[in-house]
Design a protein around this motif. Structure first.
Motif, PDB file in Angstrom:
ATOM      1  N   VAL A 221      -5.269 -10.207   1.577  1.00 54.92           N
ATOM      2  CA  VAL A 221      -6.249  -9.237   1.098  1.00 54.92           C
ATOM      3  C   VAL A 221      -5.844  -7.819   1.474  1.00 54.92           C
ATOM      4  O   VAL A 221      -6.063  -6.865   0.717  1.00 54.92           O
ATOM      5  N   ALA A 222      -5.212  -7.677   2.644  1.00 53.66           N
ATOM      6  CA  ALA A 222      -4.798  -6.346   3.096  1.00 53.66           C
ATOM      7  C   ALA A 222      -3.578  -5.836   2.345  1.00 53.66           C
ATOM      8  O   ALA A 222      -3.254  -4.637   2.432  1.00 53.66           O
ATOM      9  N   PHE A 223      -2.907  -6.701   1.591  1.00 57.96           N
ATOM     10  CA  PHE A 223      -1.656  -6.310   0.941  1.00 57.96           C
ATOM     11  C   PHE A 223      -1.844  -5.133  -0.011  1.00 57.96           C
ATOM     12  O   PHE A 223      -1.043  -4.186  -0.018  1.00 57.96           O
ATOM     13  N   GLY A 224      -2.905  -5.182  -0.831  1.00 60.57           N
ATOM     14  CA  GLY A 224      -3.138  -4.106  -1.793  1.00 60.57           C
ATOM     15  C   GLY A 224      -3.330  -2.747  -1.135  1.00 60.57           C
ATOM     16  O   GLY A 224      -2.630  -1.785  -1.467  1.00 60.57           O
ATOM     17  N   PRO A 225      -4.274  -2.623  -0.209  1.00 58.10           N
ATOM     18  CA  PRO A 225      -4.434  -1.335   0.484  1.00 58.10           C
ATOM     19  C   PRO A 225      -3.169  -0.875   1.193  1.00 58.10           C
ATOM     20  O   PRO A 225      -2.822   0.310   1.177  1.00 58.10           O
ATOM     21  N   ARG A 226      -2.429  -1.806   1.805  1.00 57.92           N
ATOM     22  CA  ARG A 226      -1.196  -1.437   2.499  1.00 57.92           C
ATOM     23  C   ARG A 226      -0.167  -0.900   1.502  1.00 57.92           C
ATOM     24  O   ARG A 226       0.521   0.090   1.775  1.00 57.92           O
ATOM     25  N   ALA A 227      -0.075  -1.539   0.319  1.00 61.53           N
ATOM     26  CA  ALA A 227       0.884  -1.093  -0.690  1.00 61.53           C
ATOM     27  C   ALA A 227       0.530   0.289  -1.227  1.00 61.53           C
ATOM     28  O   ALA A 227       1.403   1.003  -1.730  1.00 61.53           O
ATOM     29  N   GLN A 228      -0.745   0.661  -1.103  1.00 59.24           N
ATOM     30  CA  GLN A 228      -1.181   1.982  -1.563  1.00 59.24           C
ATOM     31  C   GLN A 228      -1.095   3.041  -0.466  1.00 59.24           C
ATOM     32  O   GLN A 228      -1.512   4.178  -0.673  1.00 59.24           O
ATOM     33  N   GLY A 229      -0.572   2.659   0.710  1.00 60.97           N
ATOM     34  CA  GLY A 229      -0.354   3.618   1.765  1.00 60.97           C
ATOM     35  C   GLY A 229      -1.425   3.667   2.831  1.00 60.97           C
ATOM     36  O   GLY A 229      -1.374   4.511   3.728  1.00 60.97           O
ATOM     37  N   THR A 230      -2.392   2.766   2.775  1.00 59.68           N
ATOM     38  CA  THR A 230      -3.423   2.729   3.813  1.00 59.68           C
ATOM     39  C   THR A 230      -2.802   2.257   5.129  1.00 59.68           C
ATOM     40  O   THR A 230      -2.066   1.259   5.134  1.00 59.68           O
ATOM     41  N   PRO A 231      -3.070   2.925   6.250  1.00 60.48           N
ATOM     42  CA  PRO A 231      -2.534   2.480   7.549  1.00 60.48           C
ATOM     43  C   PRO A 231      -2.921   1.028   7.842  1.00 60.48           C
ATOM     44  O   PRO A 231      -3.973   0.545   7.397  1.00 60.48           O
ATOM     45  N   ALA A 232      -2.082   0.352   8.614  1.00 67.18           N
ATOM     46  CA  ALA A 232      -2.244  -1.075   8.856  1.00 67.18           C
ATOM     47  C   ALA A 232      -3.615  -1.414   9.422  1.00 67.18           C
ATOM     48  O   ALA A 232      -4.272  -2.360   8.963  1.00 67.18           O
ATOM     49  N   ARG A 233      -4.062  -0.652  10.422  1.00 68.19           N
ATOM     50  CA  ARG A 233      -5.347  -0.982  11.060  1.00 68.19           C
ATOM     51  C   ARG A 233      -6.497  -0.829  10.068  1.00 68.19           C
ATOM     52  O   ARG A 233      -7.388  -1.687   9.989  1.00 68.19           O
ATOM     53  N   ALA A 234      -6.477   0.245   9.283  1.00 68.82           N
ATOM     54  CA  ALA A 234      -7.547   0.474   8.308  1.00 68.82           C
ATOM     55  C   ALA A 234      -7.501  -0.576   7.204  1.00 68.82           C
ATOM     56  O   ALA A 234      -8.548  -1.053   6.738  1.00 68.82           O
ATOM     57  N   ALA A 235      -6.296  -0.959   6.765  1.00 71.28           N
ATOM     58  CA  ALA A 235      -6.166  -1.970   5.719  1.00 71.28           C
ATOM     59  C   ALA A 235      -6.683  -3.320   6.201  1.00 71.28           C
ATOM     60  O   ALA A 235      -7.349  -4.060   5.454  1.00 71.28           O
TER      61      ALA A 235
END
Length: 351
Positions: free
Chosen positions: A93-107
């Protein structure tokens, strides 16, 4: 868009935050249209425009435009969850936000919120192989929406789920689409998906849009035989004549049910009525006007919602009877019968 002998010609428009259901038989062009929206196929001519920007433009003035799939901001959810097998549910689930540049903790925090929304917060550390099919599809829903797509494409998302799991996942997707305000296009064979999820419905047959509009209108007042079949009603096509419908074979049907649409004589119209409203007799009923009754031949006896569904031809009409009534009348394939329907059970509308 032409592929061999098949050509799709479609024009559709959808408001932000709405869900559009694409219905149609196999080979109607639904998947072709979805692939064009996703950027996987390039049409021969036309455009795909999202939020006022062209994602695809072929032909017409100006230079051609074709934004690659990865740059469209469009998500895809299919019947196969397509989760990364080596990642946990939370990491998927975190993959999408991470791919868009969201920091790991926030993603990760955002992914946890989405897993909570779909009822899987306690299963975030499990890999897909440790989840049931319904749970995997819930993770796929969370992953698709966590990426905040500008448009979500849904390709038969419930087809691989069992009959006990599909209703819960369908309700879950409906609630999350509404809560997030996500615009979506849903390809499905199941009219229930359109009823539960879609604000708008379009029906494709042989690559052409034969019916489109608000879902309730499309299903209550269908304009094509395919739409009528999936809506569970009878449809007879003809032209207007003095407030009634006349078929090409001269059958005249009066309608008085629902809201009748005033149309000029000669305009194309449709008569819609429920199979349960059709009366089946062995002889022409006395006192029935010829315009409300006609002879027909039975071509099939099938299981119906309340007993037996009698299928007839010329015109193609279905009638729902109890098993006892079928037995009492001695109905069988090839039998000639009289069908009649009261005018107040028939709705006429313009095609």
């Amino acid at each position: 868009m032409s592929r061999g002998s098949f050509t799709a010609r479609a024009r559709l428009q959808l408001a932000g935050g709405e869900v559009l259901a694409l219905l149609g038989p196999n080979g109607a062009g639904k998947s072709t249209l979805l692939a064009a929206l996703a950027g996987l196929l390039l049409p021969d001519s036309g455009h795909v425009r999202l939020d006022g920007s062209d994602l695809t433009r072929v032909g017409g003035p100006g230079a051609p435009v074709h934004v690659p799939p990865s740059g469209r901001g469009i998500g895809l959810l299919s019947q196969d969850p397509m989760l990364f097998p080596h990642l946990s549910a939370l990491a998927n689930v975190a993959f999408g936000p991470r791919a868009q540049g969201t920091p790991a903790r926030a993603a990760t925090a955002e992914a946890a919120r989405w897993l909570e929304r779909v009822g899987l917060l306690g299963l975030g550390d499990r890999r897909p192989s440790e989840l049931s099919g319904g749970q995997q599809q819930r993770v796929a829903i969370a992953r698709a929406l966590a990426a905040a797509p500008r448009l979500l494409l849904l390709d038969e998302p419930f087809a691989s789920l069992d009959i006990d799991t599909a209703p819960a996942v369908r309700r879950l997707l409906r609630d999350q689409l509404r809560a997030s305000g996500t615009t979506a296009v849903l390809v499905t064979h199941d009219v229930l998906d359109a009823v539960v999820l879609a604000d708008q419905t379009a029906v494709l047959v042989d690559g052409e849009v034969v019916d489109a509009g608000p879902t309730a209108r499309v299903l209550v007042a269908p304009r094509s035989p395919f739409t009528a079949r999936i809506a569970g009603v009878n449809l007879i096509l003809g032209t207007a004549d003095g407030g009634a419908l006349v078929t090409a074979d001269g059958l005249r049907i009066a309608g008085a049910g629902g809201e009748q649409v005033a149309v000029p004589d000669g305009a194309p119209v449709a008569a819609v009525f429920r199979p349960a409203s059709v009366i089946v007799s062995l002889h022409r009923p006395e006192g029935t006007s010829p315009r409300n009754g006609w002879p027909a031949t039975i071509v099939a006896l099938e299981h119906g919602p309340t007993g037996i569904r009698v299928q007839t031809v010329e015109p193609a009409v279905a009638a729902d009877l109890t098993a006892g009534a079928v037995a009492e009348l001695g109905l069988a394939e090839g039998s000639t019968v009289w069908l009649s329907v009261k005018a107040n059970e028939v709705t006429l509308h313009r095609r």
